[in-house]
Design a protein around this motif. Structure first.
Motif, PDB file in Angstrom:
ATOM      1  N   LEU A 128       0.826  -1.208   0.000  1.00 54.91           N
ATOM      2  CA  LEU A 128       0.000   0.000   0.000  1.00 54.91           C
ATOM      3  C   LEU A 128       0.861   1.259   0.000  1.00 54.91           C
ATOM      4  CD1 LEU A 128      -2.710  -0.971   2.648  1.00 54.91           C
ATOM      5  CD2 LEU A 128      -3.046  -0.774   0.188  1.00 54.91           C
ATOM      6  N   GLY A 129       2.168   1.068   0.172  1.00 49.06           N
ATOM      7  CA  GLY A 129       3.075   2.214   0.187  1.00 49.06           C
ATOM      8  C   GLY A 129       3.525   2.623   1.581  1.00 49.06           C
ATOM      9  N   MET A 130       3.192   1.813   2.584  1.00 54.66           N
ATOM     10  CA  MET A 130       3.620   2.151   3.950  1.00 54.66           C
ATOM     11  C   MET A 130       5.122   1.939   4.089  1.00 54.66           C
ATOM     12  SD  MET A 130       0.989   0.679   6.749  1.00 54.66           S
ATOM     13  CE  MET A 130      -0.766   0.598   6.408  1.00 54.66           C
ATOM     14  N   LYS A 134       6.053   2.151   9.699  1.00 52.90           N
ATOM     15  CA  LYS A 134       4.601   2.307   9.844  1.00 52.90           C
ATOM     16  C   LYS A 134       3.886   0.958   9.752  1.00 52.90           C
ATOM     17  CE  LYS A 134       2.065   6.015   9.150  1.00 52.90           C
ATOM     18  NZ  LYS A 134       1.689   7.258   8.464  1.00 52.90           N
TER      19      LYS A 134
ATOM     20  N   GLU B 128      -7.304   1.991   5.587  1.00 53.46           N
ATOM     21  CA  GLU B 128      -5.941   2.054   6.124  1.00 53.46           C
ATOM     22  C   GLU B 128      -4.940   2.732   5.181  1.00 53.46           C
ATOM     23  OE1 GLU B 128      -5.195   1.495   9.077  1.00 53.46           O
ATOM     24  OE2 GLU B 128      -3.024   1.214   9.162  1.00 53.46           O
ATOM     25  N   GLY B 129      -4.970   2.346   3.914  1.00 53.00           N
ATOM     26  CA  GLY B 129      -4.022   2.930   2.963  1.00 53.00           C
ATOM     27  C   GLY B 129      -4.203   4.436   2.813  1.00 53.00           C
ATOM     28  N   GLN B 132      -3.358   6.246   6.252  1.00 48.51           N
ATOM     29  CA  GLN B 132      -1.987   6.161   6.754  1.00 48.51           C
ATOM     30  C   GLN B 132      -0.934   6.598   5.741  1.00 48.51           C
ATOM     31  OE1 GLN B 132      -1.076   5.611   9.837  1.00 48.51           O
ATOM     32  NE2 GLN B 132      -3.213   5.390  10.431  1.00 48.51           N
ATOM     33  N   VAL B 133      -1.217   6.364   4.472  1.00 46.06           N
ATOM     34  CA  VAL B 133      -0.191   6.657   3.466  1.00 46.06           C
ATOM     35  C   VAL B 133      -0.451   7.991   2.766  1.00 46.06           C
ATOM     36  CG1 VAL B 133       0.965   5.802   1.400  1.00 46.06           C
ATOM     37  CG2 VAL B 133       0.218   4.192   3.151  1.00 46.06           C
ATOM     38  N   MET B 181      -6.396   3.094  -2.865  1.00 47.66           N
ATOM     39  CA  MET B 181      -5.219   3.937  -3.065  1.00 47.66           C
ATOM     40  C   MET B 181      -5.257   4.618  -4.429  1.00 47.66           C
ATOM     41  SD  MET B 181      -3.426   4.030  -0.386  1.00 47.66           S
ATOM     42  CE  MET B 181      -1.827   4.636  -0.913  1.00 47.66           C
TER      43      MET B 181
END
Lengths: 223, 271
Positions: A128-130, A134, B128-129, B132-133, B181
């Protein structure tokens, strides 16, 4: 009763609550010690899992030495051994020793829990890109903590009983209170039975609490 | 439904003939050049180059061990290849943590084993994505997630935990999580291989809907129906190389390579 047994167990109820102050000390050094142990344990776990040779080596050495030596030795090193450099009062000494001691065990608990989380969780978070950090904090650690709860509860119970060793450096906790009350009354058996009952009460409460937490956490992951 | 590149809309053509007409494309979105990957002595990807056009649906087929999943995982750097370059919209991706995180935001990934976050509810998984991102506000992310979950047919499951879902439902949540996303490309790594046969259809239906909405997709699959009917292009991989590629009709009816024919004979039901 005194004709059958050499002890006067009838004094137990009347003396029982004379120990409550000491029991409170036991609770405090245990809780503070385990909290410190959890912080050190988390650091140790990340150290061991680190790809940095120095960090993982240091963590390994910490766990190796602490798990391989008695808590009483660690306690004496901190309280007596360090006096030439720094004098630490009995209670902080006990908290630090319990913290360092439990940190080694909790570190291994955390490491095992983190490693038990399917690597796909980390991959999904990264996809997801974390960032790695994180993904650890949001995805892996919450699941690892949950999985560590039974072992942490167990460690907490061990720590509570181990805190009795602090009596050796004059921390006024349950065990020391038992020795003092015993020697002043010559009723050692009666006093140590009281001490035993206090420990048993506290460990029972802890087991029940851990059990409750476990059941509550189970709600979400049933597979 | 899903925001892609703002070109196609869902249900644009209700009358779909068996063979879809070629979709218009809008230039290259993803390109890999000379990817080489070894596991120790094992050479799993041998100098693979591939270009994917915007809006294109590419199916990657081949026997297990042919390197197709590894190729997909090298595209978003879940596996690091020892050789080769990845370009997103013409820009070369450097092996640098920040760039990789940016790249991964643009490449949605769907895994064979779903990898949903078990400690979060369905809608939390999808939120979440973005939260958080992308630092999206929770309120906004919640709306977005609810809309996407509706698209994949799971509006009634938003507040349950993944453990309560069937495999097909889990995979649809996983697709929704990746879509949240707003990626440029969706990567599917054998998305139906872990499913009970009766649950495969619902996942393929969502993927087909996505394809028709114009999403660029790379799909590693054993579902020959999907490769044939939904994909614009089929790639056949064998022993770490792209042995043959072309439009589905050609690959399935007149493959050039002996190995392709052999593989298709094994996986397709006898006529």
């Amino acid at each position: 009763m005194e004709h059958i047994l050499p002890w006067d167990l009838t004094v137990i109820p009347s003396r029982f609550f004379l120990f409550s102050g000491a029991a409170w000390y036991t609770v405090q050094i245990t809780v503070l010690g385990v909290l410190l142990g959890m912080i050190l344990g988390l650091i140790a776990a990340f150290g061991r899992l680190s790809s940095h040779r120095g960090l993982s080596g240091a963590a390994r050495f910490y766990i190796f030495t602490i798990r391989g030596t008695p808590l009483l030795v660690q306690l004496f090193i901190i309280y007596y051994g360090l006096t030439s450099i720094v004098t630490i009062a009995p209670i902080p000494s006990a908290v630090i020793a319990l913290g360092i001691h439990n940190g080694a065990y909790i570190g291994e608990v955390f490491r095992g829990a983190i490693q038990s989380i399917d690597y796909g969780q980390m991959e999904a978070a990264r996809s997801l890109g974390m960032t790695h950090r994180k993904a650890m904090r949001r995805i892996v650690l919450p699941q690892a903590f949950k999985r560590a709860v039974p072992s942490l509860g167990n460690q907490l119970i061990i720590a509570l009983k181990d805190s009795s060793l602090a009596s050796a450096i004059a921390v006024p906790e349950l065990m020391l209170k038992g020795r003092q009350m015993g020697s002043s009354s010559f009723m050692y058996m009666e006093m140590f039975i009281i001490v035993g009952i206090w420990y048993l009460m506290m460990t029972s409460v802890l087991s029940y609490a851990v059990h409750r937490v476990e059941t509550r956490l189970k709600v979400s992951d049933r597979d | 439904m899903i925001v892609t590149d703002g070109t196609d809309t869902l249900h644009s053509s209700t009358e779909q003939s068996k063979k879809r007409q070629k979709k218009p494309t809008y230039g290259e979105v993803l390109r890999v050049e000379h990817i080489g990957k070894w596991y120790g002595d094992l050479h799993v990807l041998k100098d693979i180059s591939l270009t994917v056009q915007t809006g294109e649906v590419v199916a990657i087929i081949g026997a297990s061990g042919s390197g197709k999943s590894t190729l997909l995982r090298c595209l978003n750097f879940l596996e690091k290849s020892q050789k080769g370059e990845v370009y997103l919209q013409g820009r070369r991706i450097k092996h640098h943590e920040k760039q990789l995180n940016k790249l991964r935001q643009e490449l949605g990934m769907v895994f064979q084993h779903f990898n949903l976050f078990p400690h979060m509810t369905v809608i939390q998984n999808v939120m979440e994505g973005p939260v958080q991102v992308k630092d999206m506000s929770k309120a906004k992310a919640k709306k977005l997630a609810a809309r996407i979950l509706e698209d994949v047919g799971l509006s009634d499951k938003t507040d349950v935990y993944p453990a309560m879902l069937s495999g097909g439902q889990k995979q649809r949540v996983a697709i929704a999580r990746a879509l949240a996303m707003d990626p440029k490309v969706m990567l599917f790594d054998e998305p139906t291989s872990a499913l009970d046969p009766e649950l495969v259809g619902e996942v393929l239906a969502v993927m087909e809907k996505l394809a028709k909405a114009g999403m660029t997709m790379l799909v590693v699959t054993h579902e020959m129906w999907f490769a044939r009917e939904v994909a614009d292009r089929v790639i056949f991989m064998d022993e770490g190389v792209i042995l043959e590629e072309g439009d589905p009709e050609t690959i399935f009816t007149a493959p050039k390579e002996e190995r392709t024919l052999e593989f298709l004979k094994q996986v397709l039901p006898p006529q």
